[in-house]
Enzyme design. Structure first.
Site, PDB file in Angstrom:
ATOM      1  CE  LYS A  14     -48.376  -6.511 -87.598  1.00 23.04           C
ATOM      2  NZ  LYS A  14     -47.136  -6.829 -88.352  1.00 23.04           N
ATOM      3  NE  ARG A  89     -44.022  -7.997 -93.723  1.00 21.08           N
ATOM      4  CZ  ARG A  89     -44.179  -6.635 -93.454  1.00 21.08           C
ATOM      5  NH1 ARG A  89     -43.714  -5.842 -94.079  1.00 21.08           N
ATOM      6  NH2 ARG A  89     -44.724  -6.312 -92.157  1.00 21.08           N
TER       7      ARG A  89
END
Length: 192
Positions: A14, A89
């Site tokens: 990432k 999240r």
């Protein structure tokens, strides 16, 4: 303006891919980890508040993170959009991010790009990184496996929300870095 939520478990590449997206599309990366470190290092009011929770071994409430993110988005910036890394999240955080982007940037989250890599490959990559990085959390297979499980548990509901909006795209995160980048670029080009 292009606003990307970038997903990927530890070891998915990432960080590398975020840099390639930044260079290609003139984006600014906003990492919640970086925001926390900056605010605590500079003893901002929000940094002090976050530190008070961390020092007690408690999770920092969503609102503190959201306030840090809001402050960051209000800073002058000549980027053509943002990559959100480490946030959202939870479903609550997803809704908050959508609202902040709408109010401050007069824009939307365009896409959630998720790098998909088999757990076995993630563990191998992180153990290899641990040999050179000195990161203790990358040198223990059990800790690595727990981090990966925690990542999936935390992000499942966010992925589901973006799937419902038709904004969730999975990209195979295994292969040559340039090939993976090209796949990500192609997905972003579709929304431009």
């Amino acid at each position: 303006m292009i606003n990307i939520v970038l997903f990927g478990p530890p070891g998915s590449g990432k960080g590398t891919q975020a840099q390639n997206l930044i260079e290609k599309f003139n984006l600014k990366q906003i990492s919640t980890g970086d925001l926390f470190r900056y605010n605590m290092k500079n003893n901002t009011e929000l940094g002090e508040l976050a530190k008070s929770y961390i020092d007690r071994g408690e999770l920092v409430p969503d609102q503190v993170t959201i306030d840090m993110l809001t402050d960051e988005l209000k800073k002058p910036c000549d980027a053509q959009g943002f990559i959100f890394d480490g946030f959202p999240r939870t479903a609550t955080q997803t809704e908050a991010l959508e609202k902040i982007v709408k109010e401050i940037l007069n824009s939307d989250i365009n896409i959630c790009l998720s790098l998909i890599v088999e757990d076995k490959v993630l563990v191998e990559r992180l153990l290899k990184r641990g040999e050179t990085s000195g990161r203790t959390d990358d040198s223990n297979q059990e800790i690595i496996s727990n981090r990966i499980k925690e990542y999936y548990a935390k992000t499942a509901e966010v992925a589901e929300l973006y799937k419902q909006q038709g904004k969730y795209v999975e990209v195979n995160g295994v292969g040559a870095i340039d090939e993976i980048s090209e796949k990500l670029f192609a997905e972003v080009e579709k929304i431009k």
